[in-house]
Design an enzyme around this catalytic site. Sequence first.
Site, short mmCIF file in Angstrom:
data_model
loop_
_atom_site.label_atom_id
_atom_site.label_comp_id
_atom_site.label_asym_id
_atom_site.label_seq_id
_atom_site.Cartn_x
_atom_site.Cartn_y
_atom_site.Cartn_z
CB CYS A 155 -1.75 13.66 -0.80
SG CYS A 155 -0.31 12.91 0.00
CG HIS A 182 1.63 8.58 2.63
ND1 HIS A 182 2.31 8.43 1.45
CD2 HIS A 182 0.94 9.75 2.51
CE1 HIS A 182 2.04 9.46 0.65
NE2 HIS A 182 1.21 10.26 1.28
#
Length: 339
Positions: A155, A182
């Site tokens: 990602c 994150h």
Amino acid sequence: MTVKIGINGFGRIGRLAFRRILELSDKASDIEVVAINDLTSPDMLAYLLKYDSIHGTLNAEVSSDDTGIVVNGKHYAVYSERNAADLKWVANDGVDYVLEATGFYTSAEKSQAHLDAGAKKVLVSAPAGAVPTVVYGVNQDILTADDKIVSAGSCTTQSLAPIANVLEQEFGVKTGLMLTVHAYTASQSLQDGPKSAKFAKRQANRDAASNSLPHSSGAAKAIGMVVPSLDGKLTGSAIRVPVPDGSITELTAVLKKDVTVEEVNAAMKKYESDSFGYNGDGLVSTDIINDTHGTVFDPTQTEVVAGEGQQLVKVAAWYDNEYGFTSNMIRTLLHFATL
């Protein structure tokens, strides 16, 4: 011709891929899931598909039986094979492409099991070593009809590649440092303890819901697989923070040209697309949840600092590290299927 998809692994990415494909099928897209392989019962898979703590309740009728799940009256076969080579879904369900989402078949050698079971192609939802790694909107044109196994990377790679690519194409990058702030993931622990010995930083074994944790990230080093001219020029790391979804990538770089904030933002705006968003409203992490872009550039975060003979330029982009990543991966899958 409708492309028939088998999903191997019905965890976070597998279920969100199902949701995204279901959403696209409502718009007459030529793609459909026909079978799922997971070691959990159909009843539990149906429940977790219907109800999602982050992305909300699926707007569909969902149930199950002994052989699969039923969504809006359509039956999807569910298998429970530990060895992908033993799957019969190609013969039984006409699967063309496998979306590999277990996290186990993450190399050409391991994913070969799906081809041995009869699938035509495999798209891996994780870094997979020496196979083509594609970030849709940046380098999908590298794929050819001869490719059998392809990776969507991570990602964070999906978030970093578009902004790094713009800087490289428009201004040239000498060197750069990436930081992704994150959301925590299932690889972490809710309490302090030795969750995984493979973590590069031992702090990652601490309580994910209470701490901001230094963590490793291979996205910056992997960028050379997506933008070859950046190979070896970037490195980076991550801070995992106590939010369940919604992340931001910052890239600080030394460019080959002097630039202004306005020039950088204008360059990013020029590359805006379905896969690469642009939003200057002043986002926070919850705003990006359920956004289908692979990443969304935030012009309010651009900074330029003049130094002795060179500048530092910082850019940033938000991403839904679950649904945004999955949505862009499905774009790659659709492109892959046209070759």
